[in-house]
Design a protein around this motif. Sequence first.
Motif, PDB file in Angstrom:
ATOM      1  N   THR B  58      33.327  83.059 105.022  1.00  0.00           N
ATOM      2  CA  THR B  58      31.839  82.706 105.511  1.00  0.00           C
ATOM      3  C   THR B  58      31.321  82.011 104.314  1.00  0.00           C
ATOM      4  OG1 THR B  58      31.797  84.380 107.284  1.00  0.00           O
ATOM      5  CG2 THR B  58      29.735  83.205 106.783  1.00  0.00           C
ATOM      6  N   VAL B  59      31.281  82.706 103.265  1.00  0.00           N
ATOM      7  CA  VAL B  59      30.431  82.245 102.222  1.00  0.00           C
ATOM      8  C   VAL B  59      31.271  81.019 101.782  1.00  0.00           C
ATOM      9  CG1 VAL B  59      30.061  82.610  99.483  1.00  0.00           C
ATOM     10  CG2 VAL B  59      29.686  84.410 101.409  1.00  0.00           C
ATOM     11  N   ALA B  65      29.891  73.683 103.352  1.00  0.00           N
ATOM     12  CA  ALA B  65      29.192  72.933 104.591  1.00  0.00           C
ATOM     13  C   ALA B  65      27.659  72.515 104.244  1.00  0.00           C
ATOM     14  CB  ALA B  65      29.362  73.549 105.712  1.00  0.00           C
ATOM     15  N   THR B  66      26.888  73.389 103.623  1.00  0.00           N
ATOM     16  CA  THR B  66      25.534  73.205 103.486  1.00  0.00           C
ATOM     17  C   THR B  66      25.160  72.028 102.668  1.00  0.00           C
ATOM     18  OG1 THR B  66      25.115  75.763 103.468  1.00  0.00           O
ATOM     19  CG2 THR B  66      23.542  74.271 102.478  1.00  0.00           C
ATOM     20  N   PRO B  67      25.836  71.811 101.313  1.00  0.00           N
ATOM     21  CA  PRO B  67      25.576  70.554 100.553  1.00  0.00           C
ATOM     22  C   PRO B  67      25.987  69.321 101.669  1.00  0.00           C
ATOM     23  CG  PRO B  67      27.340  71.788  99.513  1.00  0.00           C
ATOM     24  CD  PRO B  67      26.510  72.616 100.452  1.00  0.00           C
ATOM     25  N   LEU B  68      26.945  69.431 102.150  1.00  0.00           N
ATOM     26  CA  LEU B  68      27.674  68.253 102.725  1.00  0.00           C
ATOM     27  C   LEU B  68      26.746  68.058 104.073  1.00  0.00           C
ATOM     28  CD1 LEU B  68      31.734  68.942 103.134  1.00  0.00           C
ATOM     29  CD2 LEU B  68      30.228  67.318 101.421  1.00  0.00           C
ATOM     30  N   GLY B 122      50.512  78.760 103.385  1.00  0.00           N
ATOM     31  CA  GLY B 122      49.837  77.643 103.855  1.00  0.00           C
ATOM     32  C   GLY B 122      48.539  78.473 104.623  1.00  0.00           C
ATOM     33  N   ALA B 123      48.896  79.278 105.713  1.00  0.00           N
ATOM     34  CA  ALA B 123      47.933  79.900 106.316  1.00  0.00           C
ATOM     35  C   ALA B 123      47.157  80.841 105.511  1.00  0.00           C
ATOM     36  CB  ALA B 123      48.460  80.640 107.532  1.00  0.00           C
ATOM     37  N   SER B 124      45.884  80.596 105.324  1.00  0.00           N
ATOM     38  CA  SER B 124      45.075  81.218 103.960  1.00  0.00           C
ATOM     39  C   SER B 124      43.796  81.264 104.138  1.00  0.00           C
ATOM     40  CB  SER B 124      45.554  80.376 102.591  1.00  0.00           C
ATOM     41  OG  SER B 124      45.277  78.921 102.987  1.00  0.00           O
ATOM     42  N   LEU B 125      43.188  81.776 103.181  1.00  0.00           N
ATOM     43  CA  LEU B 125      41.646  81.724 102.826  1.00  0.00           C
ATOM     44  C   LEU B 125      41.130  80.405 102.913  1.00  0.00           C
ATOM     45  CD1 LEU B 125      38.964  83.261 102.317  1.00  0.00           C
ATOM     46  CD2 LEU B 125      39.775  83.408 100.013  1.00  0.00           C
ATOM     47  N   LEU B 126      41.661  79.465 102.102  1.00  0.00           N
ATOM     48  CA  LEU B 126      41.425  78.208 101.913  1.00  0.00           C
ATOM     49  C   LEU B 126      41.428  77.442 103.163  1.00  0.00           C
ATOM     50  CD1 LEU B 126      40.655  75.775  99.968  1.00  0.00           C
ATOM     51  CD2 LEU B 126      43.342  75.237  99.836  1.00  0.00           C
ATOM     52  N   ALA B 127      42.448  77.539 103.896  1.00  0.00           N
ATOM     53  CA  ALA B 127      42.696  76.989 105.351  1.00  0.00           C
ATOM     54  C   ALA B 127      41.272  77.333 106.030  1.00  0.00           C
ATOM     55  CB  ALA B 127      43.847  77.192 106.113  1.00  0.00           C
ATOM     56  N   GLY B 128      41.063  78.687 106.206  1.00  0.00           N
ATOM     57  CA  GLY B 128      40.061  79.234 107.259  1.00  0.00           C
ATOM     58  C   GLY B 128      38.710  78.708 106.819  1.00  0.00           C
ATOM     59  N   ILE B 129      38.419  78.535 105.291  1.00  0.00           N
ATOM     60  CA  ILE B 129      37.118  77.928 104.802  1.00  0.00           C
ATOM     61  C   ILE B 129      36.872  76.543 105.102  1.00  0.00           C
ATOM     62  CG2 ILE B 129      36.076  77.266 102.699  1.00  0.00           C
ATOM     63  CD1 ILE B 129      37.072  79.703 101.288  1.00  0.00           C
ATOM     64  N   LEU B 183      16.958  75.851 106.176  1.00  0.00           N
ATOM     65  CA  LEU B 183      17.245  77.009 106.204  1.00  0.00           C
ATOM     66  C   LEU B 183      17.471  77.464 107.450  1.00  0.00           C
ATOM     67  CD1 LEU B 183      17.246  79.334 103.833  1.00  0.00           C
ATOM     68  CD2 LEU B 183      15.460  80.378 105.404  1.00  0.00           C
ATOM     69  N   THR B 184      16.908  77.150 108.547  1.00  0.00           N
ATOM     70  CA  THR B 184      17.311  77.537 109.867  1.00  0.00           C
ATOM     71  C   THR B 184      18.622  76.921 110.124  1.00  0.00           C
ATOM     72  OG1 THR B 184      14.980  77.553 110.434  1.00  0.00           O
ATOM     73  CG2 THR B 184      16.571  77.209 112.155  1.00  0.00           C
ATOM     74  N   GLY B 185      18.996  75.602 109.813  1.00  0.00           N
ATOM     75  CA  GLY B 185      20.322  75.052 110.047  1.00  0.00           C
ATOM     76  C   GLY B 185      21.491  75.986 109.492  1.00  0.00           C
ATOM     77  N   VAL B 186      21.149  76.360 108.019  1.00  0.00           N
ATOM     78  CA  VAL B 186      22.175  77.101 107.392  1.00  0.00           C
ATOM     79  C   VAL B 186      22.468  78.457 108.094  1.00  0.00           C
ATOM     80  CG1 VAL B 186      22.603  78.449 105.189  1.00  0.00           C
ATOM     81  CG2 VAL B 186      21.784  75.899 104.928  1.00  0.00           C
ATOM     82  N   ILE B 187      21.359  79.064 108.554  1.00  0.00           N
ATOM     83  CA  ILE B 187      21.405  80.545 109.169  1.00  0.00           C
ATOM     84  C   ILE B 187      22.187  80.269 110.509  1.00  0.00           C
ATOM     85  CG2 ILE B 187      20.059  82.180 110.369  1.00  0.00           C
ATOM     86  CD1 ILE B 187      17.976  82.043 108.197  1.00  0.00           C
ATOM     87  N   LEU B 188      22.134  79.314 111.242  1.00  0.00           N
ATOM     88  CA  LEU B 188      22.746  79.172 112.479  1.00  0.00           C
ATOM     89  C   LEU B 188      24.316  78.715 112.149  1.00  0.00           C
ATOM     90  CD1 LEU B 188      20.097  77.095 114.721  1.00  0.00           C
ATOM     91  CD2 LEU B 188      20.778  79.299 114.943  1.00  0.00           C
ATOM     92  N   GLY B 189      24.517  78.060 111.109  1.00  0.00           N
ATOM     93  CA  GLY B 189      25.599  77.498 110.738  1.00  0.00           C
ATOM     94  C   GLY B 189      26.367  78.847 110.258  1.00  0.00           C
ATOM     95  N   THR B 190      25.775  79.726 109.436  1.00  0.00           N
ATOM     96  CA  THR B 190      26.298  80.973 108.832  1.00  0.00           C
ATOM     97  C   THR B 190      26.671  81.825 110.139  1.00  0.00           C
ATOM     98  OG1 THR B 190      24.823  80.849 107.030  1.00  0.00           O
ATOM     99  CG2 THR B 190      26.116  82.727 107.098  1.00  0.00           C
ATOM    100  N   GLY B 191      25.761  81.891 110.982  1.00  0.00           N
ATOM    101  CA  GLY B 191      25.959  82.806 112.253  1.00  0.00           C
ATOM    102  C   GLY B 191      27.303  82.345 112.734  1.00  0.00           C
ATOM    103  N   ARG B 192      27.432  80.972 113.155  1.00  0.00           N
ATOM    104  CA  ARG B 192      28.626  80.719 113.760  1.00  0.00           C
ATOM    105  C   ARG B 192      29.900  80.924 112.990  1.00  0.00           C
ATOM    106  NH1 ARG B 192      30.342  75.361 116.947  1.00  0.00           N
ATOM    107  NH2 ARG B 192      32.216  76.152 117.756  1.00  0.00           N
ATOM    108  N   ALA B 193      29.809  80.816 111.544  1.00  0.00           N
ATOM    109  CA  ALA B 193      30.868  80.834 110.786  1.00  0.00           C
ATOM    110  C   ALA B 193      31.329  82.417 110.854  1.00  0.00           C
ATOM    111  CB  ALA B 193      30.604  80.496 109.383  1.00  0.00           C
ATOM    112  N   ILE B 194      30.177  83.250 110.983  1.00  0.00           N
ATOM    113  CA  ILE B 194      30.719  84.798 110.765  1.00  0.00           C
ATOM    114  C   ILE B 194      31.167  85.089 112.252  1.00  0.00           C
ATOM    115  CG2 ILE B 194      29.830  86.901 110.994  1.00  0.00           C
ATOM    116  CD1 ILE B 194      27.784  86.313 108.928  1.00  0.00           C
ATOM    117  N   GLY B 195      30.527  84.485 113.354  1.00  0.00           N
ATOM    118  CA  GLY B 195      31.183  84.884 114.433  1.00  0.00           C
ATOM    119  C   GLY B 195      32.452  84.204 114.998  1.00  0.00           C
TER     120      GLY B 195
END
Lengths: 270, 268, 284, 313
Positions: B58-59, B65-68, B122-129, B183-195
């Motif tokens: 998630t992090v 994704a936030t800066p992008l 290949g299947a890895s933390l990086l791929a997930g991120i 911030l709202t965008g980032v929070i919603l994005g984080t939520g989606r990432a966690i879930g």
Amino acid sequence: MTKPITREQDLASLTGNNPLSMKAERLSLFYGNKSAFKDVSLEIKSGGITALIGPSGCGKTSFLTCLNRLAELTPSCKVSGRILLGNRDVQALNVISLRRQVGMLFQKPNPFPLSIFRNIEFPLREHGVRSREEIDRIVEDVLRNVGLWDEVKNRLKAPALSLSGGQQQRLCLARALALKPEVLLMDEPCSALDPISSAVVEDLITSLHGKYTVLVVTHNLAQARRIADEVALFWVADETGQLIESGPVAQVFESPQHAVTAAYINGRRG
Amino acid sequence: MALLAAAIVLLIILFLVWETLPILQSIGLARFFNDSSWHPTSEEFNLLPMLWGTLLVTVGAVLIATPLGIASAIFCHYYAPRAIANLYRRLVELLAGIPSVVYGFWGLVVLVPIIGRIRPPGASLLAGILILTLMILPTITLVADASLTSVPPEYLRGCAAMGLGRWATVHGVVLPAASSGLLTGVILGTGRAIGETMAVLMVCGNVVQTPKNVFEPVRTLTANIALEMAYATGHHRAALFVSGLVLMVIVFVLVIAAELLNRGRIYV
Amino acid sequence: MKNLRILAPLSIGAATCLLLQSCSKPPSAANQSANTPQGKLVLTGSSTVAPLASEIGKRYEAEHPGVRVDVQTGGSSRGIADARQRVADIGMVSRSLKGTEKDLQAFTIAKDGISVIINSDNPVKSLNARQIVDIYTDKINNWKQVGGLDAPITVVNKAEGRSTLELFSEHFKLKTEDIKPDVVIGDNEQGIKTVAGNPNAVGYVSIGSGEYAATHQTPIKLLPVAGVAASITNVSNGTFPISRPLNLVTNKSPTGLTKDFIDFARSQQAQDVVKEQYFVPVSQ
Amino acid sequence: MSKNSPTPGQEDELQLTSTLKRAVTRSLPLWISSLQPAELLPTVILWAVATVVTGALLWLLSDVFWHGTGQISWEFLTTSPSNAGRDGGIAPIVVSTSLIVGVCMAVSVPLGLGTAVLLAEFASNSSGLGQLVRLSLDVLAGVPSIVFGLFGNAFFCKTLGLGFSILSGGLTLACMVLPILIRSTQEGFRAVPEDYRRCAAALGISRTAILWELLLPAAMPGVTVGLLLGLGRALSETAALIFTSGYVDRMPESLFDSGRALSIHIYDLAMNVSGGEPHAYATALVLVGFLVLINGTTSWLAERFRQSKIFVL
């Protein structure tokens, strides 16, 4: 051309150094195909305070926004004629350095949603002032100049929007002064303020006399008479704004050349 | 009506607690952090590696994704010609609705083999991120875009009047003024990432371990639930619900942290 | 505001009405009259069995117009739980019943083998049981130790609790704790794609899926187990050693519609459907 | 630009944001000509970001297109799936998806907008209620979809007795979409200048009219984004639907029938059915088309609503 914003040239030392004048030559402005004002030629004298008076809708504000090329931000807007800052055509100047040299104060105070300090610091930094102490010094200077220092010195980090209307307007003036402009354009700077704040701002404008070239739009004839050296009257004729008369305050108010002027300043028209 | 959201959260938590009660009563919460590993069929229930997995993925994704996303929104508003900006917006909107399966599938077929060539498996933390970054980018971009729209024009005019350049205007005035929306965008994005479940499940490798570098496979709490729920019974099933509960706790902590961080920093 | 104030309760109200209406409906009535079965049959459980059951259901519906067969997924454990609580008429389970599940009755409708797969670029032709065990326990971690190229082995394992994993570890006498995977997967197709995308991977999948993929341009190959080639045919004739049953389970002895459907699924009429779904029909 | 002048400039004044934004963009040549070194770097970086993001997204999309276009035909869109989805079409699935999304939106839009209005206009952001709701929403946004699925199954399907049905699926999705919808609508409302409210109130306009004529149109960008994101999420959801709206690929006859959503169909074909891949791609392409259609319509309607309110002088 552009004065550097440095220690050597703070406000006090500027007095000996005459600010640049501005001059409009046969200036016209159209919104789409509707004319806002036409064929205006006017000189704004160096170090003087010139007041633009006239009824609503005669193109005063539009005229103002031409001088720092802010009018270009309105898409349908077309400007013809020539504007000189000192002896240079403003179209030939870099727009950013032009706007640094020609500051503007709006009718409604518009501080940024930042802290008081940051409101002044931010434009300074963007115009190349980097040193921390330099910035601190300028901020204190300009805030003292607008008489705000004692009121806010203990809460410089507070949101600028928490200030009262008059304070906000003075902050905006301080912000403009911090950039050491040559010319200051003011669009009815007192009309959104209460009488006391208005008087404070008015006194401030008077105190700028000689240090800056000031052009102020006002509806308040008494105010124009109090603060200005020169007056220019705009009027709507032939469905467009026109410059009817201009000259020293005493001359325009006491012996107007034009009948419209006489009627207007005597409160019979407009 | 406004309390509906609170009611749903409460119902979900109640539901999770109800499902986890048997296992929490019989073996307690501590085992989920002290056990030697995660082998639920042999009654070992250590969730910590997956907790790390979830947090790291998630992090990582949010940090990229936030800066992008914010840059994309700024691009649309202040840099791109109108036609390009509109096109770009449409594209991003489209991506907000692509099913996670498609992202996951693409990741599995395209991205994972590419990473695998650099460093197997290949299947890895990086791929997930990377996949999550793509998935939450639309959320962050679109919410940021909307909040930039709402920056009062007087600010822009004020900036112009002081001869500030475009970037100066953006970073000095526009971003602070829009910070709450960003911030709202980032929070919603984080939520989606966690879930997020399916896409992560397909590309992360799902090995239960605390990764030492980005090329190692990880398993997230959501993938854990999705992977094992199908065949889980008894304590195993309840343990999976504990994963869900732990996830909710993380979300709580993050949301409150964001709230505290944010407090007093936004001037509008 | 008024609009919204009215709208919101309205929508809730509408939802409640619909809800009440649905409560009055019998949830899954298996109205039985032995000769002309009618009603609705609900099957839940294993996602592996679901496409098969769904297709059988369609054929059954075609022959019995009054019947509707609803197939839902959610995993084998859900099949067991739902059948036990009678939430569903029939549960679908892709493994044999465990000791604790003997209260249920299982009916095998098809079989499925499990085969070891590697990328088709991998020169290795076969692996014996010992080698597979060593690879999965990380005692062997380079292909050259088993006659392949000099490359690290990527071990693909299934998630804990999955019946293919249980079957695989049971056959090779592996303890799940001892398996040291590099990638853990859920569904068969994920395993196939992982192995297809990684020339050094080894995994195990359902034989039907594996055989389909291998014969349809996916770069994987199936390795023989104990000398027996991995193919549907060999599972069918019983020579292939690792296989699992795909079961329909019920709470008690099925009657009426439920029984009729289970009989149908196990009959000749459904065998070609089983084959179409790349599973192995049970010989009756 | 003057507030007082009745020149056509006043129109521009009224169009506020959009005009200025357009103006800033329009003046691009002007800005570039005056580009300072400090401006150059961000400009380059932003264009680079946009290029990279577009590249990645187009890669993904073109992958879907490449594999999907060959499979799509009129028949694919109008027939039922057969042989577990390997053959036949996806007609019932498109219908089910529309119904599920319809139910989801019918429930969540009034609820979401209502809640956002309530919070924005009647409860201050720092009040207890406002904070509680905001907190709940942020938490809700982070609940994993699979937990939503299991919860929806337990609550809607079992406790409320709706069974595996389009209704259960739609309601579960509504729970998921709600935080996105409310939060972005709230952001939209924040954007409305306080002056609007005060002016309108001073003119003795009713709260309903203020809301409908002024606030909602002004908040429209936020609302639209909320809708688009919400719709996107609803259309793309897999884990939450598999346990609620179900797996049945028959043409639904009512909202109480179980119906398979496009995303589940894609998941099943790609991950569970050998040889389902071509149709998985084709279905994904249909979904993308569906999305283009819905997004386009939503944006268009929102913009029309906004224009019908704001620009009529």
